[in-house]
Write a protein that holds these residues in place. Structure first.
Motif, PDB file in Angstrom:
ATOM      1  N   SER A   1       0.842  -1.281   0.144  1.00  0.00           N
ATOM      2  CA  SER A   1       0.142  -0.002   0.147  1.00  0.00           C
ATOM      3  C   SER A   1       0.708   1.149   0.102  1.00  0.00           C
ATOM      4  O   SER A   1       2.230   1.135   0.401  1.00  0.00           O
ATOM      5  CB  SER A   1      -0.975   0.102   1.379  1.00  0.00           C
ATOM      6  N   ARG A   2       0.339   2.633  -0.435  1.00  0.00           N
ATOM      7  CA  ARG A   2       0.951   3.615  -0.537  1.00  0.00           C
ATOM      8  C   ARG A   2       0.566   4.037   0.709  1.00  0.00           C
ATOM      9  O   ARG A   2      -0.586   4.330   1.187  1.00  0.00           O
ATOM     10  CB  ARG A   2       0.345   4.674  -1.520  1.00  0.00           C
ATOM     11  N   GLY A   3       1.595   4.760   1.550  1.00  0.00           N
ATOM     12  CA  GLY A   3       1.491   5.496   2.854  1.00  0.00           C
ATOM     13  C   GLY A   3       2.230   6.689   2.876  1.00  0.00           C
ATOM     14  O   GLY A   3       3.153   6.920   2.273  1.00  0.00           O
ATOM     15  N   ALA A   4       2.018   7.363   4.014  1.00  0.00           N
ATOM     16  CA  ALA A   4       2.448   8.577   4.079  1.00  0.00           C
ATOM     17  C   ALA A   4       2.896   8.816   5.850  1.00  0.00           C
ATOM     18  O   ALA A   4       1.992   8.491   6.542  1.00  0.00           O
ATOM     19  CB  ALA A   4       2.007   9.892   3.533  1.00  0.00           C
ATOM     20  N   GLU A   5       4.298   9.478   6.004  1.00  0.00           N
ATOM     21  CA  GLU A   5       4.408   9.741   7.586  1.00  0.00           C
ATOM     22  C   GLU A   5       4.060  11.405   7.283  1.00  0.00           C
ATOM     23  O   GLU A   5       4.846  12.111   6.357  1.00  0.00           O
ATOM     24  CB  GLU A   5       5.581   9.467   7.806  1.00  0.00           C
ATOM     25  N   GLN A   6       3.519  12.065   8.398  1.00  0.00           N
ATOM     26  CA  GLN A   6       3.244  13.440   8.221  1.00  0.00           C
ATOM     27  C   GLN A   6       3.944  14.019   9.503  1.00  0.00           C
ATOM     28  O   GLN A   6       3.559  13.539  10.732  1.00  0.00           O
ATOM     29  CB  GLN A   6       1.864  13.957   8.163  1.00  0.00           C
ATOM     30  N   LEU A   7       4.626  15.085   9.461  1.00  0.00           N
ATOM     31  CA  LEU A   7       5.236  15.746  10.510  1.00  0.00           C
ATOM     32  C   LEU A   7       4.477  17.226  10.615  1.00  0.00           C
ATOM     33  O   LEU A   7       5.014  17.641   9.642  1.00  0.00           O
ATOM     34  CB  LEU A   7       6.830  15.903  10.838  1.00  0.00           C
ATOM     35  N   LEU A   8       3.678  17.399  11.438  1.00  0.00           N
ATOM     36  CA  LEU A   8       3.098  18.752  11.414  1.00  0.00           C
ATOM     37  C   LEU A   8       2.876  19.487  12.577  1.00  0.00           C
ATOM     38  O   LEU A   8       3.027  19.128  13.605  1.00  0.00           O
ATOM     39  CB  LEU A   8       1.504  18.293  10.897  1.00  0.00           C
ATOM     40  N   THR A   9       2.641  20.824  12.611  1.00  0.00           N
ATOM     41  CA  THR A   9       2.697  21.834  13.334  1.00  0.00           C
ATOM     42  C   THR A   9       1.525  22.367  13.396  1.00  0.00           C
ATOM     43  O   THR A   9       0.801  22.982  12.478  1.00  0.00           O
ATOM     44  CB  THR A   9       3.830  22.840  13.418  1.00  0.00           C
ATOM     45  N   ILE A  10       0.854  22.485  14.701  1.00  0.00           N
ATOM     46  CA  ILE A  10      -0.600  23.232  14.849  1.00  0.00           C
ATOM     47  C   ILE A  10      -0.024  24.494  15.843  1.00  0.00           C
ATOM     48  O   ILE A  10       0.586  24.127  17.100  1.00  0.00           O
ATOM     49  CB  ILE A  10      -1.331  22.426  15.413  1.00  0.00           C
ATOM     50  N   THR A  11      -0.262  25.633  15.533  1.00  0.00           N
ATOM     51  CA  THR A  11       0.322  26.798  16.499  1.00  0.00           C
ATOM     52  C   THR A  11      -0.984  27.372  16.978  1.00  0.00           C
ATOM     53  O   THR A  11      -2.043  27.784  16.128  1.00  0.00           O
ATOM     54  CB  THR A  11       0.995  27.831  15.406  1.00  0.00           C
TER      55      THR A  11
END
Length: 136
Positions: free
Chosen positions: A60-70
């Motif tokens: 499967s196609r997958g993604a890792e996201q590193l995100l910031t909520i301010t």
């Protein structure tokens, strides 16, 4: 064609945060932005930076996201921003969000950072999250 996992996650986060009456009451009107409009009254929440990395497997196609909520506040000190940040973490850490075109495998709070901006006028709390998703 599936949509971006970043867009899908942001939409789901916006829905989750906007549905929480305590957070909405503390912020006022729906003040969750990708970029704050000129003259936006604080406090408000920004869906800030996002980094995407491939997390695919042979199946499967997958993604890792590193995100910031301010969280941005104009109150003296960082108490308001930290309190709002704590509420956001409680709403999102390990939350079972429904994503359009993707399946959320995991969403975890990784850490927070506070700072002052514009000569101390604004207090900011950056909430850092890691999410993993798979395309449907």
């Amino acid at each position: 064609m599936t949509n971006s996992p970043i867009i899908a996650l942001r939409k789901a986060i916006r829905v989750r945060l906007s549905a929480d009456s305590a957070l909405v009451a503390a912020l006022g009107a729906a003040k969750i932005y990708d970029e704050a409009p000129r003259g936006a009254a604080a406090p408000y929440v920004l869906l800030s930076e996002a980094r995407l990395r491939d997390w695919s497997t042979s199946d499967s196609r997958g993604a890792e996201q590193l995100l910031t909520i301010t969280v941005v506040s104009i109150e003296r000190g960082t108490a308001e921003a930290l309190t709002l940040g704590d509420r956001i973490v409680a709403l999102l850490d390990e939350a079972p969000l429904a994503l359009e075109g993707h399946v959320l495998i995991d969403l975890r709070h990784q850490g927070s950072e506070t700072r002052r901006e514009q000569n101390g006028r604004f207090a900011r709390v950056d909430l850092r999250f890691r999410a993993t998703t798979e395309a449907r």
